[in-house]
Motif scaffolding. Structure first.
Motif: not given
Length: 269
Positions: A33-37, A83-84, A89-93, A238-240
Motif C-alpha cells: 500500500k505504501r509503495d503504491r502511494l 477515499f485515498v 487507482k486513478t493515478a495508476e490508470k 493525503d498520499f504523503k
C-alpha cells in the motif's frame, strides 16, 4: 528509571505457553500500500513540475511543503483508505495510459522514419504487387548497389529496372519474369537491396500525414492527463500522510514479531 525505583528489573524467567506473532502477510500488504502511494506521489509531483510553465500549473504547489498533521489525524489516516486508494487507482490508470501513449508514439515515430525513404514516390505501396507471370521487387538500394546491379543486368530482357526516388538511398522497382525472378532476387540481395516492408493502400506522404495526425491526437490526450493531474494536486498531501502512516504501521508489525506473547500478555526482554 531504575534509580528512581519506578522500575524493577529482574532476570529473565522462562515462561511457558509463549509464542511469537507472525505478521509477514500483514507487513507485505502494508508495504505494498505504501509503495503504491509513493509511486502515485512521484508521478504527480514529476508531472506537475514538468508543467511549471503551463497555464494549468497550480501556483501554490510545493513538493517540499512540510506537512503539519495532528497525532489523532495521523493515527486515523487508515480510516481514509477507501477515499485515498480510489485516487491511487486513478493515478495508476493515468500512469498506465501515459505509458501506452509513449509506446505508441515511439512506434509511430519509427514508422515515419521508415516511410521517409519513400516520401517522394507518388504511387501507393499496394501498387507494387506481383502478377501471375511477373515478380515485383520494390524497395531501397544504395547508389553504388544500383549501378552495379544495372551494369550486371542491363542486357537481361526479362526484367525492367526503374529508379523512383533518389536520396541517400535509391528507391527502385524491379519487375522480372517468374522464370528469372530467383536469380534477380539473389543479385539484388548481393548488392544490398532492402525490400519495402509496407503494403499500405496509400502513398508514403499520405501515410505520414495520417500518422502525424495520430501523434497530435496522442499529444492532446497527454496534455489533458497532465491538466487533470495538476487539478488534483491537493490529493498529494493525503498520499504523503497515508504513506507515512503505512510505514509506521509496517514498523509496528515488525516490532510485534520481536516480542514473546501469551494469550493475554507480551513480554519485553
Amino acid at each position: 528509571l531504575y534509580r528512581t525505583s519506578g522500575v524493577e528489573l529482574s532476570e529473565t524467567e522462562e515462561y511457558s505457553d509463549t509464542f511469537r506473532v507472525q505478521n509477514e502477510s500483514d507487513i507485505l500488504e502494508t508495504v505494498q500500500k505504501r509503495d503504491r502511494l509513493n509511486k502515485s506521489i512521484t508521478l504527480y509531483c514529476d508531472i506537475i513540475k514538468q508543467n511549471k510553465k503551463s497555464d494549468f500549473y497550480p501556483k501554490d504547489f510545493s513538493e517540499n511543503d512540510i506537512l503539519f498533521v495532528g497525532l489523532q489525524d495521523f493515527l486515523s489516516a487508515g480510516e481514509k483508505e477507501s477515499f485515498v486508494f480510489e485516487n491511487v487507482k486513478t493515478a495508476e490508470k493515468r500512469a498506465a495510459r501515459l505509458s501506452e501513449i509513449k509506446t505508441e508514439k515511439a512506434s509511430l515515430n519509427n514508422l515515419i522514419a521508415g516511410l521517409k525513404i519513400y516520401e517522394n514516390v507518388n504511387s501507393k505501396f499496394s501498387d507494387f504487387v506481383s502478377t501471375k507471370t511477373t515478380e515485383v521487387f520494390f524497395g531501397s538500394i544504395s547508389q553504388d548497389g544500383a549501378k552495379a546491379f544495372v551494369a550486371e543486368t542491363e542486357d537481361n530482357e526479362y526484367l525492367s529496372f526503374e529508379i523512383l526516388s533518389q536520396t541517400s538511398l535509391n528507391v527502385v522497382s524491379v519487375v522480372a519474369l517468374k522464370s528469372v525472378a530467383q536469380d534477380v532476387a539473389g543479385k539484388l540481395n548481393e548488392y544490398g537491396f532492402l525490400k519495402c516492408p509496407y503494403n499500405f493502400d496509400c502513398s508514403a506522404k499520405e501515410k505520414i500525414s495520417e500518422v502525424e495526425k495520430r501523434i497530435k491526437e496522442l499529444d492532446k490526450e497527454v496534455l489533458s492527463i497532465y491538466k487533470a493531474i495538476c487539478e488534483d494536486y491537493a490529493i498529494i498531501k493525503d498520499f504523503k500522510v497515508c504513506s507515512d502512516y503505512y510505514s509506521f504501521e509496517a514498523e509496528k508489525l515488525r516490532d510485534a514479531e520481536r516480542f514473546s506473547c501469551t494469550e493475554t500478555t507480551f513480554i519485553l526482554e
